[in-house]
Design an enzyme around this catalytic site. Structure first.
Site, PDB file in Angstrom:
ATOM      1  CB  CYS A   1       2.811  19.187  10.807  1.00 43.90           C
ATOM      2  SG  CYS A   1       3.964  20.581  10.261  1.00 43.90           S
TER       3      CYS A   1
ATOM      4  CG  HIS B   1       2.932   1.908  -6.984  1.00 42.47           C
ATOM      5  ND1 HIS B   1       2.457   0.735  -6.877  1.00 42.47           N
ATOM      6  CD2 HIS B   1       2.420   2.627  -8.272  1.00 42.47           C
ATOM      7  CE1 HIS B   1       2.039   0.247  -8.159  1.00 42.47           C
ATOM      8  NE2 HIS B   1       1.978   1.685  -8.947  1.00 42.47           N
TER       9      HIS B   1
HETATM   10 ZN   LIG Z   1       2.276  21.239   8.783  1.00 41.98          ZN
END
Ligand SMILES: [Zn+2]
Length: 258
Positions: free
Chosen positions: A159, A126
């Site tokens: 990010c 999972h």
């Molecule tokens: Zn990215």
């Protein structure tokens, strides 16, 4: 014999079955982590993710539409997971692997407690909190440091290269299991001669089919779970008890009789 007086006998049988196995594997679920203080979130509908009716924030559709909402919903759960410690059940399974008895461990949990207890060959069907993936550029980053920072500042992880939202590599409700991981898990289920099921009531879904595959291929089944499971009839040994007590007792028995 009733469940209580029968327990030492069952522990001996489970230990003997593992001792004479050539290729034993384990399959664990939320119940192995409840003694560590991580509730089985299936009931409020998280599962973590696979079953029940999760709130929209905890689904893949919810994440895509509103990552902030997902992270807000995830915060209290993540806090419990990251502050939890492995319990004697996790450690007993790590010992079984270190002693060469368990060849692999398949888990439905993403909480990393098996790895932290010392298990090395862990298949996380999972998903896992070990990594996050950017939903824009797909770059991957290590989970724990980023998630710990999120616990402190409550800012949605972004990010470093493109600024996109980072998603934990856990399988959210509505999301497909990773096929490569499931292929490996099915291969293990087909090749094992003993499957030790601990802390899962096998509620259905693709991962729950693994013990059934093993049994169909002739593997012996040992089940340790607080509540009955649909496969109890097929089990060589079935112990309705606390995994954090029963698994260490099996390890003790194995070491005593070795
Ligand atoms: Zn990215």
């Amino acid at each position: 014999m009733d469940e209580i007086t029968d327990l030492p006998h069952k522990i001996k049988s489970a230990a003997a079955s593992l001792a004479r196995s050539q290729y034993a594997i384990a399959f664990t679920g939320a119940g192995i982590s409840t003694p560590s203080g991580i509730p089985d979130f299936r009931s409020p509908g998280v599962g973590l993710w696979a079953h029940g009716e999760p709130p929209r924030a905890g689904t893949i559709q919810g994440f895509a539409a509103d990552p902030e909402g997902f992270y807000e919903w995830f915060h209290p759960l993540l806090k419990r997971i990251l502050s939890a410690e492995p319990n004697p059940g996790h450690r007993a399974l790590a010992t079984l692997e270190a002693e060469g008895i368990l060849k692999a461990l398949i888990t439905q949990n993403a909480d990393l407690l098996h790895q932290r207890a010392g298990s090395r060959s862990v298949i996380e069907v999972h998903g896992t909190l070990a990594h996050l993936t950017c939903i824009r550029c797909y770059c991957i980053a290590p989970g724990p440091p980023i998630l710990k920072r999120f616990l402190r500042d409550r800012e949605v992880p972004r990010c470093q290269s493109c600024g996109g939202v980072m998603k934990p590599n856990v399988i959210l409700a509505g999301e497909q299991l990773v096929s490569g991981v499931m292929t490996e898990a099915r291969r293990l289920a087909q090749e094992c001669d003993v499957i030790l099921v601990a802390g899962t009531s096998l509620p259905g879904g693709p991962a729950s089919e693994l013990p059934e595959i093993a049994v169909e291929k002739g593997a012996r089944l040992i089940i340790i779970n607080r509540t009955p499971t649909p496969l109890d009839q097929e089990a060589e040994v079935i112990i309705h008890g606390d995994v954090a007590e029963v698994l260490p007792a099996i390890v003790n028995e194995l070491q005593r009789s070795a």
